[in-house]
Motif scaffolding. Sequence first.
Motif, PDB file in Angstrom:
ATOM      1  N   PHE A  97       0.836  -1.208   0.000  1.00  0.00           N
ATOM      2  CA  PHE A  97       0.000   0.000   0.000  1.00  0.00           C
ATOM      3  C   PHE A  97       0.868   1.254   0.000  1.00  0.00           C
ATOM      4  CE2 PHE A  97      -2.554  -3.442   1.672  1.00  0.00           C
ATOM      5  CZ  PHE A  97      -3.659  -3.363   0.841  1.00  0.00           C
ATOM      6  N   LYS A  98       0.659   2.039  -1.051  1.00  0.00           N
ATOM      7  CA  LYS A  98       1.432   3.271  -1.249  1.00  0.00           C
ATOM      8  C   LYS A  98       0.524   4.459  -0.919  1.00  0.00           C
ATOM      9  CE  LYS A  98       4.417   0.587  -3.509  1.00  0.00           C
ATOM     10  NZ  LYS A  98       5.775   0.339  -3.116  1.00  0.00           N
ATOM     11  N   ALA A  99       0.982   5.649  -1.287  1.00  0.00           N
ATOM     12  CA  ALA A  99       0.126   6.818  -1.112  1.00  0.00           C
ATOM     13  C   ALA A  99      -1.196   6.557  -1.844  1.00  0.00           C
ATOM     14  CB  ALA A  99       0.826   8.049  -1.669  1.00  0.00           C
ATOM     15  N   PRO A 100      -2.327   6.871  -1.228  1.00  0.00           N
ATOM     16  CA  PRO A 100      -3.626   6.513  -1.817  1.00  0.00           C
ATOM     17  C   PRO A 100      -3.937   7.252  -3.117  1.00  0.00           C
ATOM     18  CG  PRO A 100      -3.902   7.724   0.259  1.00  0.00           C
ATOM     19  CD  PRO A 100      -2.449   7.473   0.103  1.00  0.00           C
ATOM     20  N   ARG A 112      -9.655   0.497   1.182  1.00  0.00           N
ATOM     21  CA  ARG A 112      -8.756  -0.078   0.164  1.00  0.00           C
ATOM     22  C   ARG A 112      -8.099  -1.379   0.612  1.00  0.00           C
ATOM     23  NH1 ARG A 112      -3.038   3.073  -0.480  1.00  0.00           N
ATOM     24  NH2 ARG A 112      -2.582   3.473   1.704  1.00  0.00           N
ATOM     25  N   ARG A 128       2.812  -2.608   4.446  1.00  0.00           N
ATOM     26  CA  ARG A 128       2.099  -1.398   4.880  1.00  0.00           C
ATOM     27  C   ARG A 128       0.609  -1.723   4.811  1.00  0.00           C
ATOM     28  NH1 ARG A 128       5.784   2.944   5.065  1.00  0.00           N
ATOM     29  NH2 ARG A 128       7.521   2.776   3.626  1.00  0.00           N
ATOM     30  N   GLU A 132      -0.992   2.913   8.151  1.00  0.00           N
ATOM     31  CA  GLU A 132      -0.412   4.154   7.633  1.00  0.00           C
ATOM     32  C   GLU A 132      -1.312   5.352   7.951  1.00  0.00           C
ATOM     33  OE1 GLU A 132       2.598   4.722   6.163  1.00  0.00           O
ATOM     34  OE2 GLU A 132       3.127   2.618   6.468  1.00  0.00           O
TER      35      GLU A 132
HETATM   36  P1  AMP Z   1       7.250   2.211  -0.196  1.00  0.00           P
HETATM   37  O1  AMP Z   1       6.660   1.267   0.795  1.00  0.00           O
HETATM   38  O2  AMP Z   1       8.710   2.449   0.015  1.00  0.00           O
HETATM   39  O3  AMP Z   1       6.936   1.839  -1.595  1.00  0.00           O
HETATM   40  O4  AMP Z   1       6.602   3.651   0.056  1.00  0.00           O
HETATM   41  C1  AMP Z   1       5.227   3.837   0.042  1.00  0.00           C
HETATM   42  C2  AMP Z   1       4.924   5.226   0.584  1.00  0.00           C
HETATM   43  O5  AMP Z   1       3.506   5.384   0.600  1.00  0.00           O
HETATM   44  C3  AMP Z   1       5.408   5.453   1.999  1.00  0.00           C
HETATM   45  O6  AMP Z   1       6.100   6.661   2.105  1.00  0.00           O
HETATM   46  C4  AMP Z   1       4.116   5.484   2.803  1.00  0.00           C
HETATM   47  O7  AMP Z   1       4.200   6.295   3.947  1.00  0.00           O
HETATM   48  C5  AMP Z   1       3.129   6.020   1.793  1.00  0.00           C
HETATM   49  N1  AMP Z   1       1.767   5.689   2.175  1.00  0.00           N
HETATM   50  C6  AMP Z   1       1.241   4.473   2.399  1.00  0.00           C
HETATM   51  N2  AMP Z   1      -0.034   4.561   2.821  1.00  0.00           N
HETATM   52  C7  AMP Z   1      -0.332   5.882   2.840  1.00  0.00           C
HETATM   53  C8  AMP Z   1      -1.503   6.620   3.209  1.00  0.00           C
HETATM   54  N3  AMP Z   1      -2.620   6.020   3.611  1.00  0.00           N
HETATM   55  N4  AMP Z   1      -1.435   7.960   3.109  1.00  0.00           N
HETATM   56  C9  AMP Z   1      -0.313   8.566   2.694  1.00  0.00           C
HETATM   57  N5  AMP Z   1       0.813   7.941   2.368  1.00  0.00           N
HETATM   58  C10 AMP Z   1       0.812   6.602   2.439  1.00  0.00           C
END
Ligand code: AMP
Length: 300
Positions: A97-100, A112, A128, A132
């Motif tokens: 899970f990355k930035a939404p 999600r 993740r 988060e």
């Molecule tokens: P990575 O795991 O290195 O691919 O990075 C994924 C990025 O997505 C990280 O910086 C997380 O903090 C960010 N991320 C995951 N979930 C969320 C969320 N719900 N809101 C904002 N950022 C998120």
Amino acid sequence: VKFDSAKILKALRVDAPERFELAAVDCDYTAGVDKDDAEKVLAADKERLSELQERLYAEDRWALLIVLQGMDAAGKDSIVSHVMSGVNPQGCEVHSFKAPSAEELGHDFLWRTTTRLPARGRIGIFNRSYYEDVLVVRVRPQLLAEQKVPRKLVGASIWEERHQDIRAFERHLTRSGTVVLKFFLHLSKEEQRRRFLDRLEVPAKRWKFSMNDVTERQRFEGYMAAYQDMIRATSRACAPWHVVPADHKWFARLVVAAAVIEALEGLSLTYPKVGAADLKEMRKIEKALKAQAPRKRRKT
Ligand code: AMP
Ligand code: MG
């Protein structure tokens, strides 16, 4: 030193959340085990895991959800690839899970991940997760604003409310047959520095480096505070947190593998039994197949 998995898991599991202190956990801890022994244990664990997973799949009643959290470079990806390398891909799903996305921001924060939960018989790994939403979103208030939650509902108690909702959600999952295992890979700031440098120096690792990682690193202490609060609020007997010392990747792998095995063993998984009537029918078919003249294979 022998790896006493039950004892170590008990020590790393957060059973008394109200008194939990993150600073009391040493990121460098290895329980006196050395790397070579760890590799032997891990090899045996992989076989055991693969057996247990087959039974989980065959029985088709329980599901296992593994939640991995940790700072950048804590080793989440490495846990996924090493610990799960022995299991049948058919029975296992990994979701990162990355930035939404815009679509995801249009829903509540549990939406999600809910659509990605493992079905009965499966192991699901969240690299993740909904956590988060009480970590990065808490540490960076701008993200909360972007979540489009009605103003009136965003007050000082929002984090406590989210913790409460997560507890209720996980209790619901466990009551429906999903075992929930959560791991915080606890990396020291110093080891993160070394791993970032490694990512910058080694060409084959540069793709892993993100500019964003550096800005998050500046908020390291804020993250630790959010993690501690979150672990206190959401480690419960039905869905405990394990705080895994992660400065040594091999030790973290060992702990996660052991915890997954312990959880699956606790389910007393058995292969479904064939009923008497079916068995009788199967015997007939077996006999008939044996009676058929074997046909020669054509030479190619
Ligand atoms: P990575 O795991 O290195 O691919 O990075 C994924 C990025 O997505 C990280 O910086 C997380 O903090 C960010 N991320 C995951 N979930 C969320 C969320 N719900 N809101 C904002 N950022 C998120
Ligand atoms: Mg990253």
